[in-house]
Design a protein around this motif. Structure first.
Motif: not given
Length: 598
Positions: A208-225, A227-235
């Motif tokens: 396909a022409a593009n791959i849309v990755h859904l990525v779990l990552a932490r923000l700088p001020d995220a709590p541990e564990g 509870r501190g996981i955010s989801l991002f679109i990274v094409p």
């Protein structure tokens, strides 16, 4: 090359005669016009595509695998994969159950389930590319912003782009609370992600022409564990405001895993080096958003093993009918041949019927679960939507773990039918065994699924969802309890239902005193629960078959269904007695073992 004949008759039986899907769907606004003829036409064409286009590439993909160019980080899929995917897109298959608002056909999920079962029967490795895309679509539809949906969903729907989910990291598997990938906020509202992900199915490819990755990552001020996981679109390629593709993003494939099976799928090590991403949902709430995709993937993995079970059974049956070996113990059956075909031997029939019972029971469970999803989303009755959601949550770990464990049993049983010929590559049976083995591991190992079922889905709500399913069993028992023809199915089902209630209560008391009791009992508990669900569905299938025969039908399909049901209840269902006994054996025998494991 292994054979594969789409099991259209059995699909129609479950859809129309057991579940009565069109009778229910016609009361849902999005599916009011979806009739039996539509279902039958779609699954027939889907079966042709699976058998004629995808199946011939299965051995090719296993033999060739994927190839990574270390200079460009581009991955080439096996010969024919790209062309088959183009035909898949051309046929409109990615859009089958997607929302018409994003270019989809808006057909029910239960119909999409039929498509993916057949694709997995034909070629699991190839099917993982569009399969993961559908999960990404569902996650973004549920949690994406209007802008994200506008830019991404129409292209996932069309098949122009594909999707992945990037969870696992080298130092953490299921325990996502340990992940280290970082997301730094930028002035323009985007984020820069840095880290490494591994075991990313379909992480890089040329389909396909593009791959849309859904990525779990932490923000700088995220709590541990967790509870501190955010989801991002990274094409793979950045997306311009008008939806066109921009420059290459800072995410690339750093290596391909050398695997036991599913060689045709690119299982990638993904490196994020300041990759641009956009936040999906709220900060630190990414795990909840990703669970939409994870649950879809878990049902999808169960479907993978269902597909392999069906293919293994079909090939073993064909071989057993032709292979001459020894004489029947009760006297020669093929007197004009030097030996009898091995299908006359009781143990060969045991192997074949095990695979058949697990394939047909698995199909009923997978279709029932997909039908519940349709009802959860679109039924006009709020109570039905709520009940359906609770049942789907209960059944999801069972679909994933029970069907994949059964797939392991069934593919090995069918390889055994082939004897030494099953162990060599020529017949294709050993590939089915290898391909299935990953299904018990990824998207949460079956041990994790068992903890989820017993710890969260059953004890977590004090057994409310289990009691809801128990009412379905009780209703069937009440309906058929005095029918002598149904006794061989209803009596063991009713008994297991009572025993599971007692076991659940007992384990709940134990867990209050020692939480390790849940972990000690959970795997055996899930398998017993799987048989409870299978028993309910097999009893319903037997009920329909008996009624058809009583009405005068001479279709051998119904006789065969009854014979398979009898085998299941006589030879596979009794496993539950041992499972409940081992589930009660407690944690001490597992944990008080320091010297044994020294």
């Amino acid at each position: 090359m292994p054979i594969y004949h789409p099991p259209l008759r059995d699909m129609r039986f479950v859809l129309h005669e057991v579940l009565g899907v069109t009778d229910v769907l016609r009361h849902m606004a999005p599916h009011a016009e979806t009739d039996t003829a539509t279902f039958d036409a779609v699954i027939e064409e889907a079966g042709k595509f699976a058998a004629e286009v995808v199946l011939p590439l299965n051995a090719v993909g296993d033999r060739e695998g994927c190839r990574l160019d270390p200079q460009t980080h581009e991955v080439s899929t096996p010969s024919g994969f790209k062309e088959a995917f183009a035909r898949y897109v051309e046929g409109g298959w990615p859009a089958l159950s997607c929302d018409p608002a994003f270019g989809g056909q808006g057909l029910p999920l239960v119909l999409n389930q039929c498509l993916f079962e057949m694709l997995n029967s034909a070629n699991q490795a190839w099917t993982m590319y569009p399969g993961l895309t559908h999960g990404a679509y569902e996650a973004l539809q549920a949690h994406g912003t209007d802008e994200q949906k506008r830019q991404v969903l129409p292209r996932l729907t069309s098949g122009e782009w594909t999707g992945t989910m990037c969870l696992t990291e080298p130092h953490c598997g299921t325990d996502l609370g340990l992940l280290r990938t970082r997301a730094e906020p930028q002035a323009d509202g985007t984020y820069r992600l840095t880290g490494q992900k591994i075991f990313i199915s379909a992480g890089e490819h040329d389909l396909a022409a593009n791959i849309v990755h859904l990525v779990l990552a932490r923000l700088p001020d995220a709590p541990e564990g967790s509870r501190g996981i955010s989801l991002f679109i990274v094409p793979k390629f950045l997306i311009n405001p008008d939806g066109s593709l921009g420059e290459r993003n800072g995410i690339h494939c750093g290596g391909l895993e050398e695997k036991m099976g599913i060689h045709g799928n690119a299982t990638a090590q993904m490196v994020l080096d300041g990759a641009v991403g956009t936040l999906v949902g709220k900060p630190n709430k990414g795990l909840q958003a990703m669970f939409v995709m994870m649950n879809a993937a878990r049902i999808g993995v169960g479907t993978q093993s269902l597909g392999l079970t069906e293919t293994a059974y079909q090939n073993a049956l064909a071989y057993a009918r032709e292979r001459l070996q020894s004489r029947s113990l009760s006297g020669a059956k093929a007197k004009d041949q030097p030996a009898d075909p091995i299908i006359v031997h009781p143990d060969v029939r045991r192997l074949l019927l095990t695979a058949k019972a697990y394939a047909e029971g698995g199909r009923a469970l997978a279709l029932y679960s997909a039908f519940l999803l349709d009802r959860e989303m679109h039924d006009p009755d709020e109570a039905v939507r709520r009940d359906s959601a609770e049942l789907v949550a209960l059944l999801t770990p069972i679909v994933k773990a029970f069907l994949t464990d059964n797939g392991h049993i069934a593919t090995n049983a069918c390889l055994q039918v082939f004897g030494g010929h099953g162990y060599i590559r020529e017949t294709g049976m050993e590939q089915l065994v290898r391909d299935n083995r990953i299904n018990m591991i990824y998207e949460g190992t079956n041990g994790i699924q068992s903890l989820d079922l017993l710890g969260r889905k059953v004890l977590g709500d004090n057994g409310a969802a289990l009691r809801k399913f128990g009412k379905l069993v009780a209703r069937l028992v009440e309906e058929e309890g005095v029918n002598e023809d149904m006794a061989e199915f209803i009596n063991p089902l009713a008994y297991l239902g009572e025993q599971m209630t007692r076991l659940t209560t007992e384990l709940g008391f134990r867990a209050h005193q020692n939480p390790d009791e849940v972990g000690a009992a959970s795997v055996d508990y899930l398998r017993a629960a799987g048989h409870l669900v299978f028993g309910y569905l097999w009893a319903r299938m037997a009920q329909v078959a008996l009624r058809q025969i009583a009405a005068g039908s001479d279709d051998p399909f119904y006789t065969g269904k009854l014979q398979t049901a009898r085998f299941y209840f006589a030879r596979l269902f009794p496993e539950t007695a041992a499972l409940m006994r081992t589930a009660r054996s407690g944690a001490k025998v597992l944990l008080d073992t320091e010297q044994a494991l020294a």
